[in-house]
Scaffold this active site. Structure first.
Site, mmCIF file in Angstrom:
data_model
loop_
_atom_site.group_PDB
_atom_site.id
_atom_site.type_symbol
_atom_site.label_atom_id
_atom_site.label_comp_id
_atom_site.label_asym_id
_atom_site.label_seq_id
_atom_site.Cartn_x
_atom_site.Cartn_y
_atom_site.Cartn_z
ATOM 1 N N ASN A 350 0.845 -1.203 0.000
ATOM 2 C CA ASN A 350 0.000 0.000 0.000
ATOM 3 C C ASN A 350 0.880 1.252 0.000
ATOM 4 O O ASN A 350 0.766 2.130 0.869
ATOM 5 C CB ASN A 350 -0.930 -0.015 1.211
ATOM 6 C CG ASN A 350 -2.213 0.762 0.963
ATOM 7 O OD1 ASN A 350 -2.361 1.444 -0.050
ATOM 8 N ND2 ASN A 350 -3.152 0.673 1.887
ATOM 9 N N HIS A 381 -8.017 3.253 8.731
ATOM 10 C CA HIS A 381 -8.444 1.915 8.329
ATOM 11 C C HIS A 381 -9.847 1.583 8.833
ATOM 12 O O HIS A 381 -10.588 0.871 8.156
ATOM 13 C CB HIS A 381 -7.462 0.859 8.842
ATOM 14 C CG HIS A 381 -6.266 0.668 7.962
ATOM 15 N ND1 HIS A 381 -5.073 1.339 8.168
ATOM 16 C CD2 HIS A 381 -6.072 -0.092 6.860
ATOM 17 C CE1 HIS A 381 -4.205 0.981 7.239
ATOM 18 N NE2 HIS A 381 -4.784 0.120 6.433
#
Length: 512
Positions: A350, A381
């Site tokens: 990521n 998240h």
């Protein structure tokens, strides 16, 4: 019939592809997502060939990119697309009306708070359900874009250039974007569903036709023209797109075979936990985490290919004239699979999220940058407990890995064979630690997470903490504990994109 009702009940997006979902046996949200990405790939080729800057104005390119992006979120999420539009418009309102000295703070508070409210609703309203109406993915990408642009505007319009780092000077924005530019940057069809996030100035250069040539000129300037970078014609992305689509095909095959053969949830199956020996459970945990990766590889690599197909993502040319289209790549598969440290793994996973965290948090934190960056990453998240177990577990592992590197690594640099042994051992340890750390990230809830850690006897926690204690004690008498602390520590250590010049490479987002 019951299956159709169940899927349609969970889906607020389009049901046009429900027959395809029934035939293939995949959830409708996944079918809709894949259909949009395949359409986006075709639209990207069309965008580059028939809507190029030579034939179309920037306004037209902005408008088309935005309309396609809005169509995708409406198709996938139905009326939930309102949340995405609301966040973008509110953040734009802040950008054009708020005090320029505070726009970065107001935007960060607004974007992260709105995202958190939406994520809380998923946990407490839908009871841990990852529903087809999971619109938080696009919201997470928009949170990155709106906040990063606000910080870069603050850099460009409030700070003196000498007070900025080289990376901040490179990406600083010195004027407010128009509405169509802001909408296009946040909602364009190239990245609306799964990213990646990219710098605003890079995106505007792409829309206005300066993306490739500006980077070629930078290479020419940084290399004094000796390698002829200034004479390189604008390269075609076809080779890069083809390679990345082949990777996607392999990942899809692996997803349909390995991922289904090694379900992560079997790690907490009561019969398996009670009957299988420890080494068997450890091996299965490793295999199940490895098998869970192809779906992420597929999604991020396909998104990268879509951007490249549109002509976006050119990074540079190496000394041999090899072109790299990995400027906004979100993943380096080779870097992940060969990582010999926890930090190297994070650096290649990521990637653009790490760039965002570095841009808005790590580089700007007056104190405790690593801890603050972990907290922001956890908030971004979501609110599933498993995410926080993962980030908390990562702390002692990171400290232990740092201590081992500082105290032990130098004894294995005497020869290549000895260094190779060290690399193999650290690779195996890294992969097992990653498996142990990210398991809660996939299990999500508290009960299965604790069941898994109990079945593993908390061995990584214990080993990591003991390693830190032992190595820190053994290092104290030497009185030189700070001698190797030349760089800012932490898993979000200064990112390679902070360099002011391009790093010519044909590798997948070369790190360091």
């Amino acid at each position: 019939k019951f299956k159709n009702i169940d899927i349609s009940f969970k889906t607020t997006g389009s049901k046009w592809l429900l027959p395809v979902s029934d035939f293939c046996g995949f959830p409708l949200d996944q079918v809709n997502f894949l259909a949009c990405q395949v359409f986006a790939l075709g639209a990207a080729f069309w965008f580059r060939l028939y809507l190029s800057p030579q034939f179309s104005s920037p306004v037209v390119r902005h408008a088309v990119a935005t309309l396609f992006g809005l169509s995708f979120v409406i198709f996938c999420f139905g009326w939930y697309a309102v949340h995405i539009s609301v966040l973008v418009m509110v953040c734009y309102r802040i950008l054009v009306t708020a005090d320029i000295h505070n726009i970065h703070r107001y935007t960060m508070i607004m974007a992260v708070s709105y995202l958190a409210v939406c994520q809380v609703s998923r946990v407490f309203i839908y009871n841990y359900g990852i529903l087809s109406t999971d619109f938080s993915g696009p919201l997470m990408i928009i949170t990155q874009k709106t906040t990063m642009l606000a910080f870069q505007m603050h850099d460009g319009m409030c700070k003196k250039r000498e007070d900025l780092t080289s990376a901040q000077r490179l990406h600083a924005v010195d004027s407010k974007p128009s509405l169509i530019e802001y909408l296009s940057y946040n909602l364009n069809f190239l990245s609306i569903l799964v990213g990646p996030c990219s710098h605003y100035k890079d995106y505007i250069d792409f829309i206005e036709g300066r993306h490739v040539q500006r980077r070629l000129r930078r290479l020419s300037a940084s290399n004094t023209g000796q390698n002829g970078y200034d004479k390189v014609p604008e390269p075609s992305p076809m080779a890069a797109v083809t390679r990345k689509l082949l990777i996607c095909a392999v990942c899809m095959v692996l997803f349909l075979t390995l991922t289904k053969a090694f379900p992560v949830t079997y790690n907490v199956d009561s019969h398996f936990v009670n009957e299988a020996p420890f080494l068997t459970r450890l091996t299965y945990a490793f295999l199940s985490i490895q098998a869970a990766r192809p779906k992420f590889y597929f999604a991020w690599t396909l998104a990268d290919a879509i951007n490249n197909a549109a002509g976006y993502g050119f990074k540079g040319v190496d000394e041999a004239g090899q072109v790299s289209w990995d400027l906004i790549s979100n993943i380096s598969i080779w870097g992940i699979e060969t990582a010999t440290s926890f930090k190297k793994f994070i650096d290649h996973w990521n990637i653009q999220t790490v760039v965002w965290l570095k841009t808005v948090c790590y580089d700007r934190a007056p104190r405790y940058p690593t801890a603050l960056t972990f907290i922001l990453s956890a908030l971004w998240h979501g609110v599933y407990p498993g995410y926080y177990f993962t980030f908390i577990t990562a702390i002692p592992i990171t400290l232990a890995a740092r201590a081992v590197r500082k105290n032990v690594r130098q004894y294995f640099l005497s020869s290549y064979p000895v260094k190779l042994v060290y690399d193999v051992v650290t690779w195996a340890a890294t992969q097992l630690c990653i498996c142990y750390t990210v398991m809660p990230f996939l299990l999500l809830a508290v009960e299965p997470t604790m069941q898994y850690y109990r079945s593993m006897y908390f061995h990584i926690h214990i080993i990591s903490i003991l390693t830190v204690i032992v190595l820190s004690q053994s290092h104290k008498p030497g009185g030189s504990s700070s001698s190797n602390n030349g760089t800012k520590p932490g898993p979000y250590d200064p990112h390679p994109q902070a360099q002011p010049q391009l790093q010519p490479s044909n590798n997948n987002v070369k790190r360091k």
